[in-house]
Design a protein around this motif. Structure first.
Motif, PDB file in Angstrom:
ATOM      1  N   PRO A 107       0.806  -1.229   0.000  1.00 47.18           N
ATOM      2  CA  PRO A 107       0.000   0.000   0.000  1.00 47.18           C
ATOM      3  C   PRO A 107       0.834   1.272   0.000  1.00 47.18           C
ATOM      4  CG  PRO A 107      -0.958  -1.610   1.476  1.00 47.18           C
ATOM      5  CD  PRO A 107       0.385  -2.152   1.070  1.00 47.18           C
ATOM      6  N   GLU A 108       2.008   1.237   0.652  1.00 46.23           N
ATOM      7  CA  GLU A 108       2.864   2.425   0.631  1.00 46.23           C
ATOM      8  C   GLU A 108       3.420   2.645  -0.769  1.00 46.23           C
ATOM      9  OE1 GLU A 108       6.836   4.442   2.653  1.00 46.23           O
ATOM     10  OE2 GLU A 108       6.085   2.527   3.432  1.00 46.23           O
ATOM     11  N   LEU A 109       3.858   1.556  -1.426  1.00 48.63           N
ATOM     12  CA  LEU A 109       4.330   1.687  -2.802  1.00 48.63           C
ATOM     13  C   LEU A 109       3.225   2.246  -3.689  1.00 48.63           C
ATOM     14  CD1 LEU A 109       6.563  -0.470  -4.970  1.00 48.63           C
ATOM     15  CD2 LEU A 109       4.216  -0.198  -5.746  1.00 48.63           C
ATOM     16  N   LEU A 110       1.998   1.713  -3.522  1.00 50.11           N
ATOM     17  CA  LEU A 110       0.875   2.179  -4.331  1.00 50.11           C
ATOM     18  C   LEU A 110       0.602   3.660  -4.093  1.00 50.11           C
ATOM     19  CD1 LEU A 110      -1.372   1.493  -6.314  1.00 50.11           C
ATOM     20  CD2 LEU A 110      -2.791   0.801  -4.369  1.00 50.11           C
ATOM     21  N   ALA A 111       0.668   4.086  -2.840  1.00 44.40           N
ATOM     22  CA  ALA A 111       0.437   5.495  -2.518  1.00 44.40           C
ATOM     23  C   ALA A 111       1.500   6.380  -3.158  1.00 44.40           C
ATOM     24  CB  ALA A 111       0.425   5.690  -1.002  1.00 44.40           C
ATOM     25  N   ARG A 112       2.742   5.919  -3.160  1.00 43.82           N
ATOM     26  CA  ARG A 112       3.820   6.699  -3.770  1.00 43.82           C
ATOM     27  C   ARG A 112       3.659   6.760  -5.297  1.00 43.82           C
ATOM     28  NH1 ARG A 112       8.360   7.724  -0.436  1.00 43.82           N
ATOM     29  NH2 ARG A 112       8.125   6.853   1.668  1.00 43.82           N
ATOM     30  N   VAL A 113       3.263   5.633  -5.898  1.00 37.13           N
ATOM     31  CA  VAL A 113       2.997   5.619  -7.341  1.00 37.13           C
ATOM     32  C   VAL A 113       1.903   6.626  -7.683  1.00 37.13           C
ATOM     33  CG1 VAL A 113       1.966   4.231  -9.192  1.00 37.13           C
ATOM     34  CG2 VAL A 113       3.810   3.272  -7.795  1.00 37.13           C
ATOM     35  N   GLN A 114       0.822   6.590  -6.919  1.00 40.10           N
ATOM     36  CA  GLN A 114      -0.292   7.502  -7.163  1.00 40.10           C
ATOM     37  C   GLN A 114       0.137   8.954  -7.008  1.00 40.10           C
ATOM     38  OE1 GLN A 114      -2.933   5.846  -4.243  1.00 40.10           O
ATOM     39  NE2 GLN A 114      -3.941   4.479  -5.710  1.00 40.10           N
ATOM     40  N   ALA A 115       0.956   9.239  -5.996  1.00 40.78           N
ATOM     41  CA  ALA A 115       1.413  10.606  -5.763  1.00 40.78           C
ATOM     42  C   ALA A 115       2.293  11.093  -6.913  1.00 40.78           C
ATOM     43  CB  ALA A 115       2.175  10.680  -4.443  1.00 40.78           C
ATOM     44  N   SER A 129       0.800  13.119   0.625  1.00 39.67           N
ATOM     45  CA  SER A 129       0.771  12.112  -0.427  1.00 39.67           C
ATOM     46  C   SER A 129       0.934  10.700   0.117  1.00 39.67           C
ATOM     47  CB  SER A 129       1.859  12.398  -1.464  1.00 39.67           C
ATOM     48  OG  SER A 129       3.141  12.367  -0.868  1.00 39.67           O
ATOM     49  N   THR A 130       1.445  10.550   1.310  1.00 38.03           N
ATOM     50  CA  THR A 130       1.567   9.222   1.907  1.00 38.03           C
ATOM     51  C   THR A 130       0.579   9.055   3.057  1.00 38.03           C
ATOM     52  OG1 THR A 130       3.394  10.019   3.273  1.00 38.03           O
ATOM     53  CG2 THR A 130       3.960   8.915   1.221  1.00 38.03           C
ATOM     54  N   GLN A 131      -0.518   9.812   3.021  1.00 39.54           N
ATOM     55  CA  GLN A 131      -1.580   9.654   4.002  1.00 39.54           C
ATOM     56  C   GLN A 131      -2.857   9.223   3.296  1.00 39.54           C
ATOM     57  OE1 GLN A 131      -2.105  12.838   6.755  1.00 39.54           O
ATOM     58  NE2 GLN A 131       0.059  13.021   7.233  1.00 39.54           N
ATOM     59  N   LEU A 132      -3.564   8.302   3.909  1.00 40.38           N
ATOM     60  CA  LEU A 132      -4.824   7.807   3.374  1.00 40.38           C
ATOM     61  C   LEU A 132      -5.941   8.167   4.338  1.00 40.38           C
ATOM     62  CD1 LEU A 132      -3.617   4.245   2.284  1.00 40.38           C
ATOM     63  CD2 LEU A 132      -3.840   6.278   0.845  1.00 40.38           C
ATOM     64  N   GLN A 133      -7.119   8.458   3.801  1.00 38.48           N
ATOM     65  CA  GLN A 133      -8.223   8.887   4.658  1.00 38.48           C
ATOM     66  C   GLN A 133      -9.553   8.407   4.115  1.00 38.48           C
ATOM     67  OE1 GLN A 133      -8.166  13.058   5.559  1.00 38.48           O
ATOM     68  NE2 GLN A 133     -10.025  12.997   6.802  1.00 38.48           N
ATOM     69  N   LEU A 134     -10.446   8.061   5.024  1.00 38.46           N
ATOM     70  CA  LEU A 134     -11.833   7.741   4.701  1.00 38.46           C
ATOM     71  C   LEU A 134     -12.684   8.244   5.854  1.00 38.46           C
ATOM     72  CD1 LEU A 134     -14.039   6.337   3.019  1.00 38.46           C
ATOM     73  CD2 LEU A 134     -13.557   4.243   4.303  1.00 38.46           C
ATOM     74  N   GLY A 135     -13.478   9.282   5.606  1.00 37.42           N
ATOM     75  CA  GLY A 135     -14.277   9.856   6.679  1.00 37.42           C
ATOM     76  C   GLY A 135     -13.387  10.329   7.815  1.00 37.42           C
ATOM     77  N   ASP A 136     -13.657   9.843   9.028  1.00 34.96           N
ATOM     78  CA  ASP A 136     -12.854  10.239  10.187  1.00 34.96           C
ATOM     79  C   ASP A 136     -11.687   9.294  10.456  1.00 34.96           C
ATOM     80  OD1 ASP A 136     -14.292   8.078  11.046  1.00 34.96           O
ATOM     81  OD2 ASP A 136     -15.148   9.042  12.810  1.00 34.96           O
ATOM     82  N   LEU A 137     -11.441   8.359   9.518  1.00 32.79           N
ATOM     83  CA  LEU A 137     -10.322   7.421   9.634  1.00 32.79           C
ATOM     84  C   LEU A 137      -9.128   7.961   8.860  1.00 32.79           C
ATOM     85  CD1 LEU A 137      -9.053   4.632  10.326  1.00 32.79           C
ATOM     86  CD2 LEU A 137     -10.125   3.780   8.216  1.00 32.79           C
ATOM     87  N   GLU A 138      -7.966   8.023   9.515  1.00 31.02           N
ATOM     88  CA  GLU A 138      -6.750   8.516   8.880  1.00 31.02           C
ATOM     89  C   GLU A 138      -5.615   7.529   9.099  1.00 31.02           C
ATOM     90  OE1 GLU A 138      -5.841  12.648   9.839  1.00 31.02           O
ATOM     91  OE2 GLU A 138      -7.869  12.833  10.647  1.00 31.02           O
ATOM     92  N   LEU A 139      -4.806   7.346   8.053  1.00 27.75           N
ATOM     93  CA  LEU A 139      -3.666   6.437   8.124  1.00 27.75           C
ATOM     94  C   LEU A 139      -2.440   7.149   7.582  1.00 27.75           C
ATOM     95  CD1 LEU A 139      -3.383   3.428   9.014  1.00 27.75           C
ATOM     96  CD2 LEU A 139      -3.345   2.844   6.589  1.00 27.75           C
ATOM     97  N   ASP A 140      -1.407   7.235   8.414  1.00 26.30           N
ATOM     98  CA  ASP A 140      -0.146   7.856   8.018  1.00 26.30           C
ATOM     99  C   ASP A 140       0.834   6.732   7.692  1.00 26.30           C
ATOM    100  OD1 ASP A 140       2.432   9.037   7.980  1.00 26.30           O
ATOM    101  OD2 ASP A 140       1.685  10.733   9.147  1.00 26.30           O
TER     102      ASP A 140
END
Length: 230
Positions: A107-115, A129-140
């Protein structure tokens, strides 16, 4: 987001893993397993991004990148087993746009590719660019921290990897087979309930304390992370 990617990686198992994961994420993926073929495909092809291993037979990744940069400015994400600062610096100086040290979470590789693709397509790059979010859920992904509604969620390494994958593919149903392959790097065995156990533990931490569920089971298909109306 879609695009045409070139993966240049001599570890066959990792190359197949990346090809499968990136294809499932919606990209068209071409693979080369040595530096000579990789440079040829990179120079002759029309790719949106290169995923380039540093240590390659034939031509090493840094030399390949320097030759490639003489004529093309396609974004390049470099992979390496070397974590020393000087190795990262030399890769970036050779023309890499980003750097990821093995072993890494897909998932980190995918996030970097997308960024990198967003940046190359003219979108504004942000520090998130390396943070994911859905509603009140956040992932660093860099700090490896998860929180929901401002509350820290403590996760094991596999739980974090599972959540990152689901969050990076939010709204998409992921099968048990995909999760077993991408998170545990294992072939699916119908007698193994590792996926179900991990989903149950993740749901207990992610949803139970907050009332509104985000992690849903799609009967007969798999699991999806998304917001749904009550």
């Amino acid at each position: 987001m879609s695009g045409k990617l070139l993966v240049i990686e001599d570890e066959l198992r990792l190359a197949r893993y990346l090809q499968q994961g990136l294809t499932e994420a919606g990209y068209s993926v071409e693979v080369a397993n040595d530096g000579v073929d990789g440079l040829h495909l990179a120079m002759e092809g029309d790719h949106d991004l290169l995923v380039l291993d540093r240590m390659l037979p034939g031509i090493d990744g840094v030399a390949l990148l320097k030759a490639f940069r003489n004529s093309k400015q396609t974004p390049v994400l470099m992979l390496t087993a070397r974590s020393q600062v000087e190795d990262r610096v030399s890769g970036l100086q050779a023309g890499a746009d980003d750097y990821l040290v093995k072993p890494f979470a897909f998932p980190e590789l995918l996030a970097r590719v997308q960024a990198l693709l967003r940046r190359s397509h003219g979108a504004t790059a942000t520090s998130d660019s390396t943070q994911l979010q859905l509603g009140d859920l956040e992932l660093d992904l860099l700090r490896r921290r998860a929180q929901r509604a401002g509350q820290r969620i403590e996760l094991s390494a596999k739980e974090f990897k599972l959540l990152a994958l689901l969050l990076s593919r939010q709204g998409q149903v992921l099968s048990r087979t995909e999760l077993a392959s991408l998170v545990w790097d294992m072939n699916f065995d119908s007698e193994t309930n590792v996926v179900e156990v991990a989903i149950r533990r993740l749901r207990a931490k992610l949803d139970a304390p907050f009332g509104k569920p985000l992690l849903h089971t799609v009967r007969g298909m798999g699991y999806v992370l998304e917001e749904r109306d009550a």
